[in-house]
Design a protein around this motif. Sequence first.
Motif, PDB file in Angstrom:
ATOM      1  N   ARG A 178      48.406 -33.275  39.382  1.00  0.00           N
ATOM      2  CA  ARG A 178      49.070 -33.390  38.073  1.00  0.00           C
ATOM      3  C   ARG A 178      48.080 -33.183  36.935  1.00  0.00           C
ATOM      4  NH1 ARG A 178      54.090 -32.595  37.318  1.00  0.00           N
ATOM      5  NH2 ARG A 178      54.029 -33.902  35.446  1.00  0.00           N
ATOM      6  N   ALA A 179      46.852 -33.686  37.092  1.00  0.00           N
ATOM      7  CA  ALA A 179      45.845 -33.536  36.033  1.00  0.00           C
ATOM      8  C   ALA A 179      45.483 -32.064  35.839  1.00  0.00           C
ATOM      9  CB  ALA A 179      44.606 -34.354  36.383  1.00  0.00           C
ATOM     10  N   GLU A 180      45.310 -31.331  36.937  1.00  0.00           N
ATOM     11  CA  GLU A 180      44.996 -29.908  36.821  1.00  0.00           C
ATOM     12  C   GLU A 180      46.151 -29.145  36.173  1.00  0.00           C
ATOM     13  OE1 GLU A 180      42.444 -28.458  40.528  1.00  0.00           O
ATOM     14  OE2 GLU A 180      44.045 -29.846  41.125  1.00  0.00           O
ATOM     15  N   TYR A 181      47.364 -29.474  36.593  1.00  0.00           N
ATOM     16  CA  TYR A 181      48.553 -28.847  36.027  1.00  0.00           C
ATOM     17  C   TYR A 181      48.629 -29.101  34.520  1.00  0.00           C
ATOM     18  CZ  TYR A 181      53.571 -27.794  35.439  1.00  0.00           C
ATOM     19  OH  TYR A 181      54.784 -27.291  35.021  1.00  0.00           O
ATOM     20  N   GLY A 182      48.312 -30.343  34.125  1.00  0.00           N
ATOM     21  CA  GLY A 182      48.358 -30.687  32.710  1.00  0.00           C
ATOM     22  C   GLY A 182      47.324 -29.958  31.884  1.00  0.00           C
ATOM     23  N   GLY A 183      46.250 -29.503  32.525  1.00  0.00           N
ATOM     24  CA  GLY A 183      45.202 -28.769  31.812  1.00  0.00           C
ATOM     25  C   GLY A 183      45.525 -27.316  31.569  1.00  0.00           C
ATOM     26  N   HIS A 185      49.007 -24.364  32.827  1.00  0.00           N
ATOM     27  CA  HIS A 185      49.857 -23.899  33.930  1.00  0.00           C
ATOM     28  C   HIS A 185      50.737 -22.765  33.446  1.00  0.00           C
ATOM     29  CE1 HIS A 185      52.184 -27.069  31.835  1.00  0.00           C
ATOM     30  NE2 HIS A 185      53.201 -26.233  32.020  1.00  0.00           N
ATOM     31  N   ASN A 191      55.466 -28.008  39.737  1.00  0.00           N
ATOM     32  CA  ASN A 191      54.246 -28.654  40.207  1.00  0.00           C
ATOM     33  C   ASN A 191      54.569 -29.669  41.298  1.00  0.00           C
ATOM     34  OD1 ASN A 191      51.993 -31.175  39.010  1.00  0.00           O
ATOM     35  ND2 ASN A 191      51.469 -29.450  40.298  1.00  0.00           N
TER      36      ASN A 191
END
Length: 254
Positions: A178-183, A185, A191
């Motif tokens: 989720r953190a990578e997605y929030g950075g 996408h 996700n």
Amino acid sequence: MPLAGPANRQGRRAADSICGRRTTPQAPVLGTAIVRVFGLTAAVTGPNQATLRKAGIAHEVVHTHSAHHAGYYPGAEQIHLVASFAPDGTLLGAQAVGRAGVDKRIDVLATALRAGMDADDLAELELAYSPPFGSAKDPVNMLGFVAQNVLDGVMPQWQAWDLDQVLENSLVLDVRSRAEYGGGHLDGALNVPHTQLRERLDEVRDAAEGRPVSVHCASGVRSYLATRILRGEGIDARNLSGGWLTLAAVHPES
């Protein structure tokens, strides 16, 4: 393309010929070259994708982002490798960029190219291993492993340059955290972190609505696992070659 190496060998042949000694024929020039730009090294051997496409040569392209030595040993740097393979698995060319270990890998690949090696040969190369110098699965081995999976049909893939078509015709499944997605996408991407995928398969099916599923993660490893899970469940899934790292390089605006 002939640089200092071929030129010096031609000088040796000229001297041998003048002296009446046996000479060997000039081998085809592969175009192996390397350059350092500040802290980065870039290297190539053999034709790149554009050259292969222009010549009408069928090929598969694989991208990897392996560490130049064991990841748990301090100082590991990513090597971004791209290699092209003929449909029968023969290595056609390769390119590499990174901060360390690039010269070693491109020299191995240039030797493999000269020897006519294929993906199976790269996978089986026995290269020097110790944590400060390499990994038990060297980046060159990893290229072979990925190419084997693609050419054997175990891992169908999609490429970053297919993005517009993928967005139009498939569900994009982002299996990063989720953190990578929030950075950052892709718009419309679903996700589902790969560790949750088995429990959320119905959610993926519903979102796909009968369309193929185009999977990606950061580098292609977690999305490989996710793609295998989805295909095992009868879902038409493909893995993004090189993951978000490659996608962002090809489409920085995305």
